[in-house]
Design an enzyme around this catalytic site. Structure first.
Site, short mmCIF file in Angstrom:
data_model
loop_
_atom_site.label_atom_id
_atom_site.label_comp_id
_atom_site.label_asym_id
_atom_site.label_seq_id
_atom_site.Cartn_x
_atom_site.Cartn_y
_atom_site.Cartn_z
CG HIS A 272 -1.26 -0.89 7.28
ND1 HIS A 272 -0.50 -1.98 7.63
CD2 HIS A 272 -0.91 -0.57 6.02
CE1 HIS A 272 0.28 -2.31 6.61
NE2 HIS A 272 0.05 -1.48 5.62
CB THR B 247 16.91 38.09 17.85
OG1 THR B 247 16.86 37.49 16.55
CG2 THR B 247 17.26 39.55 17.71
CG ASP C 293 8.51 43.83 21.34
OD1 ASP C 293 8.46 43.20 20.28
OD2 ASP C 293 9.47 43.81 22.13
CB THR D 172 13.05 45.81 19.42
OG1 THR D 172 13.70 47.04 19.80
CG2 THR D 172 12.82 45.80 17.91
CG ASP E 196 0.86 -6.07 1.28
OD1 ASP E 196 0.41 -5.44 0.31
OD2 ASP E 196 1.15 -5.53 2.37
N GLY F 150 6.83 32.55 19.22
CA GLY F 150 6.48 31.91 20.48
C GLY F 150 7.62 31.47 21.37
CG ASP F 151 11.73 31.97 20.09
OD1 ASP F 151 11.16 33.07 20.02
OD2 ASP F 151 12.80 31.72 19.49
N GLY G 218 9.40 41.16 23.88
CA GLY G 218 10.72 41.43 24.44
C GLY G 218 10.74 42.64 25.33
N GLY H 207 0.81 -1.21 0.00
CA GLY H 207 0.00 0.00 0.00
C GLY H 207 0.84 1.25 0.00
#
Length: 593
Positions: free
Chosen positions: A231, A466, A576, A521, A116, A422-423, A578, A58
């Site tokens: 499967h 950053t 912001d 920023t 199969d 999101g970090d 940050g 498959g």
């Protein structure tokens, strides 16, 4: 529900388009669209009398096995619809029309699933009736379903099939007989054990979204299913455990000789083996690599096995399934002499895009001397000055600011999820945690330059992205600018002196970033703090100015950073991230002074 979204919702179109794509990544391949057969171009086969090796099943298991067609691997592959066997007619057309007429014989490798085995078996019998010499190798390597439950059907075929295909294909390339190719293929099967685990079943294109919703309820948060098939077949148990715990259970099912229901192959301490860690298709490469590390560590530590080869990647997938399969092949003697051992056949080159194990044997066999770690030079960190601060007050103020920053992590993350990637919150929390550990370790001194140098080093080591770079540049510059205030006499560092060093550090930061107030920023909060501190000498007023400036970034359109690329009107709803995070730290700092 995200797993239920597809780029191609028509399953038939997805299969054909995918097969067409295979021929574009390997120009030596052709596609029989009517029968969904990928096969080698006759001109690419240097020795057409060699045994032809065929596999199939498959679709949805890519790159298995259409992308395994190529020199040194498969001669052809027959594809069914998603998770469904190809028909006997397709198989017959492959064996009779898409292989070199001169081939001395055919080895068909099939995974042990009823559809199969039956359809390939029917096609094989028709080919034999036409006078062709055909052998079938059925791969049954799964230990997730033990003897008691598997009954007459036997073990399922899993990712160990990739190893069998590679071994048979490489052996055929040497000119070996069809009997030898089949014998070695079966020998490999007899020495294979595999088991899978997944966080969820997969959603097949074209099926209802309700299936995905039902799956969320069937296998809830935190649960992983061990023994799940390729499967969507259910596994043998659902567990809630961490990665080391999961690997421990899986390896025990494969290798524990006391488990009479699953002890299919005796693999003992010191036996030579090959490890394959196969991605279902939706496990990130980062996680898969970490899983490989855990598996290798437990194999060596708990079972005394050090695999001769460690192969990882997507070889036999299950669409975009968030799972993986562990396969261990015990290297048995083929009895065919030099150049034809299982390991040598796995190492042999293959021009097939699906076989991505490309590390040369000499690289594996070379002895590598241990490289001694180079100790970091801490001379700069420990160079003292005559500048003084109250270490208890410094520790108290920094702790207050850092704890307030950590408490705001969820909010910062929420803001950054709306306008960025999101970090930001996680990065700030990681850096703050590292500094808190330093503060609590009794290393704070009355020398501000020494303290700053250590904090700058912690930020460099714990914060990435950053924000991490900006803070590291600023703190290293601040360390240098505080040192410039040193004198021959002991001097208490005043708020005016702090303000001067901070202002000079802002100027240094501007050499590396064009960010100015108004660009949305962290600089939007940093500059007002420094300016107000210099004007008033009052830390609380400076922190209040930073807080107000951070709030005022709400509605600003970003000129720098990842937010520039994020569409929508999120910038009108939140400040912001940050700037907000920095303002929280400065507020907490000021509250303790």
């Amino acid at each position: 529900m995200a797993a239920a979204k597809h780029y191609l919702d028509d399953p038939d179109d997805a299969v054909l388009s995918g097969l067409r794509g295979v021929t574009l990544t390997n120009p030596s391949l052709l596609l029989d669209e009517t029968n969904k057969i990928i096969y080698r171009h006759p001109s690419s086969i240097a020795s057409p009398r060699n045994v032809s090796v065929v596999c199939g099943g498959g679709s949805g298991h890519e790159p298995g096995f259409s992308a395994f067609v190529g020199q040194g691997a498969l001669t052809a592959c027959v594809a069914g619809t998603i998770f469904a066997s190809p028909s006997a007619q397709q198989v017959r057309m492959c064996l009779s029309q898409r292989l070199p007429p001169e081939t001395q014989g055919i080895v068909v490798v099939v995974t042990n699933y009823t559809g199969d085995v039956l359809n390939f078996g029917m096609g094989i019998e028709k080919a034999r009736a036409m006078g062709k010499k055909v052998e079938m190798v059925v791969v049954a390597d799964d230990v997730g379903v033990g003897r008691a439950k598997s009954g007459k059907v036997g073990r399922r075929g899993l990712s160990g099939t990739a190893l069998v295909v590679k071994i048979c294909g490489a052996l055929a390339e040497t000119g070996a007989s069809v009997e030898d190719c089949a014998k070695v293929g079966r020998l490999a099967v007899d020495n294979l054990v595999s088991v899978g685990a997944s966080l969820s079943r997969v959603h097949v294109p074209g099926r209802s979204l309700q299936e995905a919703k039902d799956e969320e309820e069937r296998l809830g948060p935190g649960l992983v299913e061990i023994g799940m098939g390729i499967h969507n077949e259910p596994g043998c148990e659902k567990v809630k455990t961490d990665s080391p715990g999961l690997v421990k259970i899986m390896l025990a099912q494969m290798l524990d000789q006391n488990d009479t229901d699953r002890a299919y192959v005796s693999i003992d301490k010191g036996d030579e083996s090959v490890l394959l860690v196969n991605n279902f298709g939706g496990t990130s490469n980062l996680e898969l690599s970490a899983i490989v590390h855990e598996i290798v560590g437990q194999l060596e530590g708990d079972y005394g096995l050090k695999p001769k080869r460690v192969i990882a990647g997507t070889f036999f997938g299950s669409l975009n399934g968030p799972g993986f399969i562990i396969s261990v092949l015990k290297l048995a003697d083929t009895g065919l002499g030099a150049g034809k051992s299982m390991l040598e056949l796995l190492d042999a080159p293959a021009q097939a895009t699906g076989w991505s194990a490309n590390i040369k044997p000499e690289t594996w066999e070379k002895e590598y001397e241990e490289v001694q770690a180079i100790a970091e030079d801490e001379k700069e960190d420990t160079r003292s000055t005559n500048l003084k601060v109250d270490p208890k007050l410094l520790q108290s103020a920094l702790t207050s600011g850092l704890e307030k920053l950590i408490a705001s992590e969820e909010e910062v993350t929420r803001y950054d999820t709306i306008v960025g990637d999101g970090d930001c919150g996680v990065g700030l929390k990681r850096g703050a945690g590292g500094i808190l550990k330093f503060l609590g370790g009794g290393q704070v001194t009355e020398d501000p330059a020494v303290n700053l140098a250590k904090i700058a080093g912690i930020v460099e080591a714990t914060m990435d992205g950053t924000s991490g770079a900006l803070y590291a540049i600023f703190l290293n510059s601040l360390t240098a600018n505080v040192r410039k205030l040193d004198s021959s006499n002991q001097t208490q560092l005043t708020s005016k002196m702090w303000a001067q060093a901070l202002e000079d550090s802002l100027e240094a930061l501007s050499k590396y970033t064009p960010a100015q107030p108004g660009d949305r920023t962290l600089v939007d909060a940093l500059v007002p703090f420094v300016v107000t501190l210099k004007e008033t000498g009052n830390t609380r007023k400076a922190a209040e100015a930073a807080k107000t400036a951070a709030e005022n970034t709400k509605g600003m359109k970003a000129s720098l950073g990842r937010s520039v690329y994020v569409g929508g009107e999120g910038h009108t709803e939140v400040p912001d991230p940050g700037a907000y995070g920095l303002s929280q730290f400065l507020t907490g700092l000021a509250e303790a002074l």
